[in-house]
Motif scaffolding. Sequence first.
Motif, PDB file in Angstrom:
ATOM      1  N   ILE A  23       0.829  -1.205   0.000  1.00 24.64           N
ATOM      2  CA  ILE A  23       0.000   0.000   0.000  1.00 24.64           C
ATOM      3  C   ILE A  23       0.857   1.246   0.000  1.00 24.64           C
ATOM      4  CG2 ILE A  23      -1.661   1.331   1.361  1.00 24.64           C
ATOM      5  CD1 ILE A  23      -2.706  -1.392   2.391  1.00 24.64           C
ATOM      6  N   GLY A  24       1.944   1.227   0.764  1.00 27.24           N
ATOM      7  CA  GLY A  24       2.770   2.420   0.859  1.00 27.24           C
ATOM      8  C   GLY A  24       4.239   2.107   1.047  1.00 27.24           C
ATOM      9  N   HIS A  25       5.065   2.929   0.457  1.00 20.95           N
ATOM     10  CA  HIS A  25       6.521   2.816   0.617  1.00 20.95           C
ATOM     11  C   HIS A  25       7.068   4.233   0.510  1.00 20.95           C
ATOM     12  CE1 HIS A  25      10.689   1.658  -0.791  1.00 20.95           C
ATOM     13  NE2 HIS A  25      10.552   0.988   0.338  1.00 20.95           N
ATOM     14  N   TRP A  26       7.499   4.777   1.658  1.00 18.97           N
ATOM     15  CA  TRP A  26       7.944   6.170   1.714  1.00 18.97           C
ATOM     16  C   TRP A  26       9.436   6.207   1.998  1.00 18.97           C
ATOM     17  CZ3 TRP A  26       3.726   4.135   4.164  1.00 18.97           C
ATOM     18  CH2 TRP A  26       2.477   4.560   3.707  1.00 18.97           C
ATOM     19  N   ARG A  27      10.156   7.004   1.227  1.00 19.72           N
ATOM     20  CA  ARG A  27      11.594   7.178   1.424  1.00 19.72           C
ATOM     21  C   ARG A  27      11.880   8.662   1.545  1.00 19.72           C
ATOM     22  NH1 ARG A  27      15.282   5.447  -2.297  1.00 19.72           N
ATOM     23  NH2 ARG A  27      16.625   4.955  -0.561  1.00 19.72           N
TER      24      ARG A  27
END
Length: 134
Positions: A23-27
């Motif tokens: 659903i989400g992958h934040w860097r």
Amino acid sequence: MLDNNDNQEIEDEISPDDHQNTIGHWRFDSEGSEVGSPITESVNSANPGIHDATLEAGNPLYSSDTPAKKIYNPIEDEILENNFSLNATDPNSRLRVPDSEAFNTSFTVEMFIKIVGEPGGWHSFLTVSYTHLT
């Protein structure tokens, strides 16, 4: 630090279908990032434009303090440079992802946290705020 043998071991253990439901992958390696500059958003690389994180409070800053110079990106199935992290030294520095029904399930959160010195109390690294979805 990862070397070519580590990369192959990671690839051998991961099925191509393992991350289809991410659903989400934040860097924090946005183009134009500079140490000490404010972080005002983090694009969700799993679904850009959906569940992007935006500044909620405080003054989170880009830092070069990372746990490793390389990091595995499960979305693209590749090893990336890992140049920046979020420095939350300023009180209440945080980003927010809007509430969504997509989060009404079990999920895994992975992050690296560095605490310098003896904490003065309990810290909130991840919180949930419920809103009524219509």
